[in-house]
Design a protein around this motif. Structure first.
Motif, PDB file in Angstrom:
ATOM      1  N   LEU A  15      21.637  40.878  36.201  1.00 44.80           N
ATOM      2  CA  LEU A  15      23.070  41.942  35.941  1.00 44.80           C
ATOM      3  C   LEU A  15      23.992  41.198  35.268  1.00 44.80           C
ATOM      4  O   LEU A  15      24.677  40.095  35.660  1.00 44.80           O
ATOM      5  N   PRO A  16      24.673  41.758  34.390  1.00 47.86           N
ATOM      6  CA  PRO A  16      25.964  41.145  33.888  1.00 47.86           C
ATOM      7  C   PRO A  16      27.070  41.339  34.481  1.00 47.86           C
ATOM      8  O   PRO A  16      27.100  42.440  35.195  1.00 47.86           O
ATOM      9  N   GLY A  17      28.123  40.805  34.010  1.00 47.88           N
ATOM     10  CA  GLY A  17      29.660  41.446  34.640  1.00 47.88           C
ATOM     11  C   GLY A  17      30.097  40.800  35.827  1.00 47.88           C
ATOM     12  O   GLY A  17      31.177  40.997  36.215  1.00 47.88           O
ATOM     13  N   PHE A  18      29.529  39.517  36.211  1.00 50.47           N
ATOM     14  CA  PHE A  18      29.866  38.777  37.281  1.00 50.47           C
ATOM     15  C   PHE A  18      31.265  38.135  37.219  1.00 50.47           C
ATOM     16  O   PHE A  18      32.116  38.382  37.631  1.00 50.47           O
ATOM     17  N   LEU A  20      33.475  38.805  34.736  1.00 54.73           N
ATOM     18  CA  LEU A  20      34.346  39.857  34.356  1.00 54.73           C
ATOM     19  C   LEU A  20      35.100  40.612  35.869  1.00 54.73           C
ATOM     20  O   LEU A  20      36.189  40.657  36.162  1.00 54.73           O
ATOM     21  N   THR A  21      34.228  41.226  36.547  1.00 56.78           N
ATOM     22  CA  THR A  21      34.510  41.883  37.747  1.00 56.78           C
ATOM     23  C   THR A  21      35.042  40.986  38.834  1.00 56.78           C
ATOM     24  O   THR A  21      35.853  41.392  39.496  1.00 56.78           O
ATOM     25  N   MET A  22      34.541  39.909  39.046  1.00 59.50           N
ATOM     26  CA  MET A  22      34.997  38.857  39.979  1.00 59.50           C
ATOM     27  C   MET A  22      36.457  38.441  39.580  1.00 59.50           C
ATOM     28  O   MET A  22      37.479  38.380  40.336  1.00 59.50           O
ATOM     29  N   CYS A  24      38.583  40.031  37.718  1.00 55.26           N
ATOM     30  CA  CYS A  24      39.625  40.886  37.723  1.00 55.26           C
ATOM     31  C   CYS A  24      40.096  41.212  39.307  1.00 55.26           C
ATOM     32  O   CYS A  24      41.252  41.260  39.607  1.00 55.26           O
ATOM     33  N   SER A  25      38.941  41.401  40.096  1.00 54.68           N
ATOM     34  CA  SER A  25      39.233  41.653  41.468  1.00 54.68           C
ATOM     35  C   SER A  25      40.106  40.584  42.052  1.00 54.68           C
ATOM     36  O   SER A  25      40.928  40.886  42.587  1.00 54.68           O
ATOM     37  N   TYR A  28      43.844  40.687  40.551  1.00 57.25           N
ATOM     38  CA  TYR A  28      44.429  41.810  41.125  1.00 57.25           C
ATOM     39  C   TYR A  28      44.539  41.730  42.761  1.00 57.25           C
ATOM     40  O   TYR A  28      45.997  41.916  42.903  1.00 57.25           O
ATOM     41  N   LEU A  29      43.879  41.336  43.157  1.00 61.71           N
ATOM     42  CA  LEU A  29      43.883  41.098  44.783  1.00 61.71           C
ATOM     43  C   LEU A  29      45.060  40.050  45.267  1.00 61.71           C
ATOM     44  O   LEU A  29      45.881  40.176  45.828  1.00 61.71           O
ATOM     45  N   VAL A  32      48.872  42.042  43.860  1.00 65.71           N
ATOM     46  CA  VAL A  32      48.931  42.996  44.534  1.00 65.71           C
ATOM     47  C   VAL A  32      49.314  42.728  46.267  1.00 65.71           C
ATOM     48  O   VAL A  32      49.945  43.042  46.917  1.00 65.71           O
ATOM     49  N   LEU A  34      47.841  39.164  47.781  1.00 65.12           N
ATOM     50  CA  LEU A  34      48.044  37.806  48.577  1.00 65.12           C
ATOM     51  C   LEU A  34      49.445  37.367  48.221  1.00 65.12           C
ATOM     52  O   LEU A  34      50.045  36.690  49.284  1.00 65.12           O
TER      53      LEU A  34
ATOM     54  N   PHE B  92      40.140  48.711  40.107  1.00 62.48           N
ATOM     55  CA  PHE B  92      39.791  47.586  41.014  1.00 62.48           C
ATOM     56  C   PHE B  92      38.757  47.761  41.801  1.00 62.48           C
ATOM     57  O   PHE B  92      37.838  46.922  42.101  1.00 62.48           O
ATOM     58  N   SER B  95      35.372  47.582  40.415  1.00 59.54           N
ATOM     59  CA  SER B  95      35.195  46.281  39.745  1.00 59.54           C
ATOM     60  C   SER B  95      34.885  45.465  41.065  1.00 59.54           C
ATOM     61  O   SER B  95      33.806  44.401  41.098  1.00 59.54           O
ATOM     62  N   ALA B  96      35.536  45.424  42.131  1.00 59.11           N
ATOM     63  CA  ALA B  96      35.417  44.583  43.321  1.00 59.11           C
ATOM     64  C   ALA B  96      34.091  44.963  43.874  1.00 59.11           C
ATOM     65  O   ALA B  96      33.320  43.985  44.171  1.00 59.11           O
ATOM     66  N   TRP B  98      31.420  46.163  42.420  1.00 62.91           N
ATOM     67  CA  TRP B  98      30.289  45.602  41.442  1.00 62.91           C
ATOM     68  C   TRP B  98      30.227  44.216  41.768  1.00 62.91           C
ATOM     69  O   TRP B  98      29.115  43.624  42.270  1.00 62.91           O
ATOM     70  N   ALA B  99      31.240  43.356  41.821  1.00 58.17           N
ATOM     71  CA  ALA B  99      31.221  41.839  42.243  1.00 58.17           C
ATOM     72  C   ALA B  99      30.621  41.560  43.442  1.00 58.17           C
ATOM     73  O   ALA B  99      29.738  40.775  43.565  1.00 58.17           O
ATOM     74  N   PHE B 103      25.978  40.753  43.544  1.00 61.61           N
ATOM     75  CA  PHE B 103      25.691  39.658  43.148  1.00 61.61           C
ATOM     76  C   PHE B 103      25.689  38.601  44.607  1.00 61.61           C
ATOM     77  O   PHE B 103      26.150  39.265  45.445  1.00 61.61           O
ATOM     78  N   PHE B 130      57.504  43.009  49.485  1.00 62.52           N
ATOM     79  CA  PHE B 130      58.443  43.247  48.218  1.00 62.52           C
ATOM     80  C   PHE B 130      59.783  43.026  48.114  1.00 62.52           C
ATOM     81  O   PHE B 130      60.090  42.588  47.047  1.00 62.52           O
ATOM     82  N   PHE B 167      45.577  49.899  48.211  1.00 60.46           N
ATOM     83  CA  PHE B 167      44.545  48.897  47.842  1.00 60.46           C
ATOM     84  C   PHE B 167      43.155  49.108  48.242  1.00 60.46           C
ATOM     85  O   PHE B 167      42.216  49.198  47.210  1.00 60.46           O
ATOM     86  N   ILE B 190      18.186  47.028  32.780  1.00 58.67           N
ATOM     87  CA  ILE B 190      18.277  45.663  32.140  1.00 58.67           C
ATOM     88  C   ILE B 190      17.005  45.231  31.380  1.00 58.67           C
ATOM     89  O   ILE B 190      16.873  44.868  30.056  1.00 58.67           O
TER      90      ILE B 190
END
Lengths: 280, 287
Positions: A15-18, A20-22, A24-25, A28-29, A32, A34, B92, B95-96, B98-99, B103, B130, B167, B190
């Motif tokens: 699967l693709p996108g590891f 990218l998504t990892m 971005c996550s 962002y984490l 916003v 940490l 977010f 995306s989170a 999915w990651a 995987f 903040f 969040f 795929i």
């Protein structure tokens, strides 16, 4: 053996996108959650250990923790009992209006806390719908710890119902029948067969309601009356220290509150793992 | 998972053959009545109070409270904050999820705990951090004031605090759902030659759409209703940095109870819509 490791290694890459998504996550984490949270730990307000200790052991601060913890614990305890009743009725019985009954359970979760706050105060104030009935009996609810507890009960009840409900549904009814066949009455079956299975979700629900209650602000500020030493909750104390530009003091109170929340989070995670293990 | 309630899908109960394993009709109805009373007292009554208090002085006062310029600007601000924060947290969340679910990697549990973090933190602390970062005495305070940028006590602060508080909602809803669904369908796509985005839109999204929608609805309800965190960073400037929940508080503290409850009834409407959508979605999930 080799083939197995090959397929699992291949699986990871199919699967693709590891990246990218990892990426971005985590970015962002960090931005916003940490980094801002780390401002509490590596604070900019010049909070020294001495000052931290001074604030943390201040009588008014200690009193606010006592109020927050005791009301949240009391509310979570009552919620555990009432929540068990609500979940039981929802899972085991058919009755008219059940769907509305079920939907209403989620209201405290969807209702903005400030609305809950003004509404509960209108109910329990000395001239309110329920308050005016209790006043002659000498029972004061609004502007006392009892009022805070009631507000937190409202906020916490869905947590208990929604953690107990699925476990109750999955319960093996054969065990209950076996218990009945062996001569146990219904109450005894409930105590000896059903209740032990429900202890893990009840404890989890209790802890979730407790965690939410300790940090809760909106529904409590209106009904609590905010009297220092008596009905001032810890989150409100942070707020009033901020309003007096006492940033170091606010940070100190917040750090302790955060520590309590983390400990509870740890307890909740352990409870949930235990609940999953016992249900298998 | 402190702080959220997963989309609850009721499962049909097995019919129990033996009457010995059920309660008598009397006990059953006593329990149902007791539960009904608890529900009425604890949850329905506060709901009824909002509506009656809002309409106590008649429709004119009610409508006047809602069309007041300050109320309208509060409504605009609340909608604006939701329009900005909900899509960001949705992106977010997807995306989170999915990651985390497609995987295997070390530290996955730790990452999920970090995503949950805002649920465990008091909303007041969500605002405080903040102020500590961007406030006048904060990390970037001097730099920001030198460049004449306002974050705290202005819109960016309100958005940041709301982002923090809302969040985890979408991610939290999707992670268990996508965990259950596994990766087989995506892998098949795929293998058959689909590209990454095609896989997501044609295979994954149709599978998760109801759970995703539920997460978005919850995220939105909280974004519009957040009080504690926003209260810390807003500065309560009427007509400027006042959201609807803060407007309820201001009116209430000014003893304009009818107006306060009128504005509160708008937020109650939001909660009711959220509830109805939820019960509709949970039935969708059964089929």
């Amino acid at each position: 053996m080799n083939a197995v490791t090959n397929t699992t290694a291949a699986k990871r890459r199919v699967l693709p996108g590891f990246g990218l998504t990892m990426g971005c996550s985590v970015l962002y984490l960090s931005l916003v959650v940490l980094l801002p949270l780390s401002a509490l730990l590596f604070n900019s307000t010049g909070l020294s250990w001495a000052k931290f200790w001074d604030v943390a052991t201040d009588a008014r601060v200690l009193a606010s923790y006592r109020v927050s913890l005791s009301t949240a614990a009391a509310a979570a305890f009552v919620d555990a009992i009432l929540g068990l009743l609500l979940a039981w009725v929802l899972v085991r019985y058919e009755f008219p209006g059940k769907r509305i009954f079920d939907a209403l359970i989620d209201l405290p979760f969807a209702l903005p806390t400030a609305v809950a706050g003004v509404s509960l105060t209108a109910l329990y104030a000395p001239n309110g719908w329920i308050g005016s009935w209790l006043e002659p009996l000498g029972l004061k609810v609004a502007f006392t710890p009892l009022g805070i507890t009631l507000a937190l009960m409202f906020i916490g009840i869905p947590f208990v119902v929604r953690t107990v409900q699925p476990v109750l549904e999955d319960l093996d009814r054969d065990a209950e029948e076996a218990s009945a066949t062996l001569g146990a009455g219904r109450l005894r079956t409930f105590r000896k067969v059903i209740l032990p299975e429900l202890i893990p979700p009840l404890l989890t629900g209790f802890a979730l309601a407790l965690a939410r209650g300790i940090g809760e602000f909106g529904s409590v500020v209106f009904i609590s009356g905010n009297m220092p030493m008596r009905t001032e909750i810890a989150p409100l104390l942070i707020m009033s220290k901020l309003e007096q530009y006492d940033y170091a003091g606010a940070t100190a109170v917040a750090l302790l509150l955060l520590l309590i929340s983390f400990l509870l989070l740890l307890v909740i995670n352990t409870l949930q793992r235990w609940a999953r293990k016992t249900s298998r | 998972m402190a702080g959220t309630v997963p989309l609850y899908v009721p499962r049909p109960q097995k019919n129990v053959s033996s009457p010995a394993a059920t309660e008598s009709a009397a006990v059953k109805w006593i329990l149902i009545t007791a539960a009904g009373l608890v529900l009425f007292w604890l949850i329905a009554l506060p709901l009824i109070v909002v509506l009656t208090e809002a309409l106590k002085k008649g429709w004119d006062v009610y409508l006047a409270a809602l069309t007041d310029p300050d109320a309208r600007s509060a409504l605009r601000l609340t909608l604006l904050v939701a329009v900005i924060t909900v899509p960001l947290n949705t992106l977010f969340g997807v995306s989170a999820a999915w990651a985390v679910t497609k995987f295997r990697f070390r530290g996955k549990g730790f990452l999920i705990t970090l995503i949950d973090l805002p649920f465990a933190v008091s909303p007041v602390i969500g605002g405080l951090i903040f102020v500590l970062v961007f406030g006048a005495h904060g990390w970037f305070g001097p730099w920001l004031s030198a460049h004449d940028i306002k974050i705290v006590f202005a819109l960016p602060g309100i958005i940041l605090a709301t982002l923090f508080v809302t969040f985890p909602f979408v991610a939290r809803e999707l992670i268990p759902l996508m965990e259950d669904q596994g990766t087989q369908e995506e892998e098949a796509a795929i293998t058959l030659g689909a590209r990454g985005w095609q896989v997501f839109f044609r295979v994954t999204l149709p599978n998760i759409k109801w759970g995703l929608l539920y997460g978005i609805i919850l995220c939105n309800a909280r974004a519009m209703g957040e009080f504690g965190a926003v209260s810390v960073v807003s500065g309560h400037i009427r007509g400027e940095t006042n959201t609807l929940p803060l407007h309820v508080e201001i009116l209430y503290n000014e003893y304009q109870f009818s107006a306060s409850f009128a504005v509160a009834s708008l937020l109650l409407l939001l909660a009711l819509v959220t509830m109805i959508m939820k019960s509709w979605l949970s039935r969708k999930n059964v089929h």
